[in-house]
Design an enzyme around this catalytic site. Sequence first.
Site, PDB file in Angstrom:
ATOM      1  N   ARG A 120      -3.238  11.611   0.185  1.00  0.00           N
ATOM      2  CA  ARG A 120      -1.900  11.132   0.614  1.00  0.00           C
ATOM      3  C   ARG A 120      -0.786  11.707  -0.482  1.00  0.00           C
ATOM      4  NH1 ARG A 120      -2.250   4.645   1.684  1.00  0.00           N
ATOM      5  NH2 ARG A 120      -0.231   4.787   0.173  1.00  0.00           N
ATOM      6  N   LYS A 146      -7.757  -2.459   0.606  1.00  0.00           N
ATOM      7  CA  LYS A 146      -7.082  -3.414   1.801  1.00  0.00           C
ATOM      8  C   LYS A 146      -7.600  -2.853   3.110  1.00  0.00           C
ATOM      9  CE  LYS A 146      -2.775  -3.635   0.214  1.00  0.00           C
ATOM     10  NZ  LYS A 146      -2.977  -2.820  -0.998  1.00  0.00           N
ATOM     11  N   ARG A 177       4.712  -7.650   1.550  1.00  0.00           N
ATOM     12  CA  ARG A 177       4.933  -7.218  -0.175  1.00  0.00           C
ATOM     13  C   ARG A 177       5.967  -7.650  -1.107  1.00  0.00           C
ATOM     14  NH1 ARG A 177       1.980  -2.089   1.530  1.00  0.00           N
ATOM     15  NH2 ARG A 177       1.734  -0.931  -0.469  1.00  0.00           N
ATOM     16  N   ARG A 198       3.759   2.667  -8.133  1.00  0.00           N
ATOM     17  CA  ARG A 198       3.410   1.817  -6.956  1.00  0.00           C
ATOM     18  C   ARG A 198       2.651   0.546  -7.699  1.00  0.00           C
ATOM     19  NH1 ARG A 198      -0.382   5.570  -4.122  1.00  0.00           N
ATOM     20  NH2 ARG A 198      -1.139   4.135  -2.595  1.00  0.00           N
ATOM     21  N   ARG A 210      -9.130   9.921  -3.804  1.00  0.00           N
ATOM     22  CA  ARG A 210      -9.156   9.474  -2.199  1.00  0.00           C
ATOM     23  C   ARG A 210      -8.799  10.380  -1.471  1.00  0.00           C
ATOM     24  NH1 ARG A 210      -6.035   3.886  -0.436  1.00  0.00           N
ATOM     25  NH2 ARG A 210      -3.901   5.281  -0.538  1.00  0.00           N
TER      26      ARG A 210
HETATM   27  P1  AMP Z   1       0.376   1.620   1.651  1.00  0.00           P
HETATM   28  O1  AMP Z   1      -0.253   2.317   2.919  1.00  0.00           O
HETATM   29  O2  AMP Z   1       0.069  -0.020   2.276  1.00  0.00           O
HETATM   30  O3  AMP Z   1      -0.065   1.636   0.281  1.00  0.00           O
HETATM   31  O4  AMP Z   1       1.776   1.885   1.760  1.00  0.00           O
HETATM   32  C1  AMP Z   1       2.620   3.118   1.552  1.00  0.00           C
HETATM   33  C2  AMP Z   1       3.864   2.849   1.268  1.00  0.00           C
HETATM   34  O5  AMP Z   1       4.557   2.505   2.470  1.00  0.00           O
HETATM   35  C3  AMP Z   1       4.339   1.968   0.386  1.00  0.00           C
HETATM   36  O6  AMP Z   1       4.331   2.243  -1.076  1.00  0.00           O
HETATM   37  C4  AMP Z   1       5.678   1.586   0.647  1.00  0.00           C
HETATM   38  O7  AMP Z   1       6.574   2.559   0.107  1.00  0.00           O
HETATM   39  C5  AMP Z   1       5.691   1.752   2.146  1.00  0.00           C
HETATM   40  N1  AMP Z   1       5.238   0.038   2.667  1.00  0.00           N
HETATM   41  C6  AMP Z   1       4.294  -0.081   3.169  1.00  0.00           C
HETATM   42  N2  AMP Z   1       4.162  -1.520   3.406  1.00  0.00           N
HETATM   43  C7  AMP Z   1       5.432  -1.960   2.930  1.00  0.00           C
HETATM   44  C8  AMP Z   1       5.985  -3.426   2.948  1.00  0.00           C
HETATM   45  N3  AMP Z   1       5.384  -4.304   3.394  1.00  0.00           N
HETATM   46  N4  AMP Z   1       7.076  -3.300   2.267  1.00  0.00           N
HETATM   47  C9  AMP Z   1       7.909  -2.196   1.860  1.00  0.00           C
HETATM   48  N5  AMP Z   1       7.272  -0.961   1.872  1.00  0.00           N
HETATM   49  C10 AMP Z   1       6.015  -0.932   2.311  1.00  0.00           C
END
Ligand code: AMP
Length: 213
Positions: A160, A13, A88, A171, A127
Site C-alpha cells: 500500500r 482489523k 474514526r 497515521r 505488509r
Molecule cells: P485503512 O485501510 O482503514 O487503513 O484506511 C486507509 C485510509 O483511508 C486512511 O488513512 C484514511 O485516509 C482513509 N479512511 C479510511 N476510513 C476512514 C474514515 N472512517 N474516516 C476518514 N478517513 C478514512
Amino acid sequence: MRLILLGPPGAGKGTQAKMLKDKFQIPQISTGDILRQAVKDNTSLGVQAKTFMDSGQLVPDDVVIGLIRERIKQVDCKAGFILDGFPRTIVQAEKLTETLTEMSLAIDTVVDLEVKVEEVIERLTGRSTCPDCGAMFHAESRPPKVQGVCDGCGSSLAQRKDDNRETILKRLDVYQESTAPLKEFYKRQGNLGTIKARGSAEDIFSRVCEMVR
Ligand code: AMP
C-alpha cells in the site's frame, strides 16, 4: 450482529473482519477498501480522497459518513455487518448512532484491538496486500506461498502506498488524536471490549469470537 472493529492502523482489523465475515456470513464494510477502490476507478470520490489517503490523513467526515449511511441500508446488511475502519472520529460515531437509531438498530459490540506502536510499524512495513481480493500477507509472519503472488487468487501482491514509515507515523498520530477518544465514547455506552492483538491471527480471532458471542 452489528460490530465495530477499533484499533490503530496495523492492529489487524482487516484480517479479523474477513475472518468474522466468513464465520458469521455478514458483510465486512471497510471504508479504507471502499476508498481505495474509488481511487483505483478514478471516480470523483476517489479523486477527492486520494490526497488525504496518500498523506495518512483522514478523509473529511461528511464524505465517509455519506458512504456508510448508504452502505448499511443495503439489503445484505439486514442480518448485521462488521465495520472495519469506521468510525474514526467522534463526529462519525455520533452520526453512526443517529443513523442506526433512525433504523431502530444499534451496535452490539465494539472490539478494540490493542497493539504496541513498535509492532504496528513492523507489521505495516512488511505488509503486502492483494489489490484484487484484499488478502493480506506479511514478509515474515504470513508469507505468501510464492513470493509476490496472492495465495487466494494468483494476482500480483502490492504494498500500500501509505505503508511507508513516514506515512505510518502520521497515521498513528492521527489515530491518537482523532480515533483513540472513541474508546471512551463506547466505554460510556457500555459495549466496548478490549483484546490484546498479539499472537497469530487465529489466536486473536478466537478471543474476538469469545467476546462477540
Ligand atoms: P485503512 O485501510 O482503514 O487503513 O484506511 C486507509 C485510509 O483511508 C486512511 O488513512 C484514511 O485516509 C482513509 N479512511 C479510511 N476510513 C476512514 C474514515 N472512517 N474516516 C476518514 N478517513 C478514512
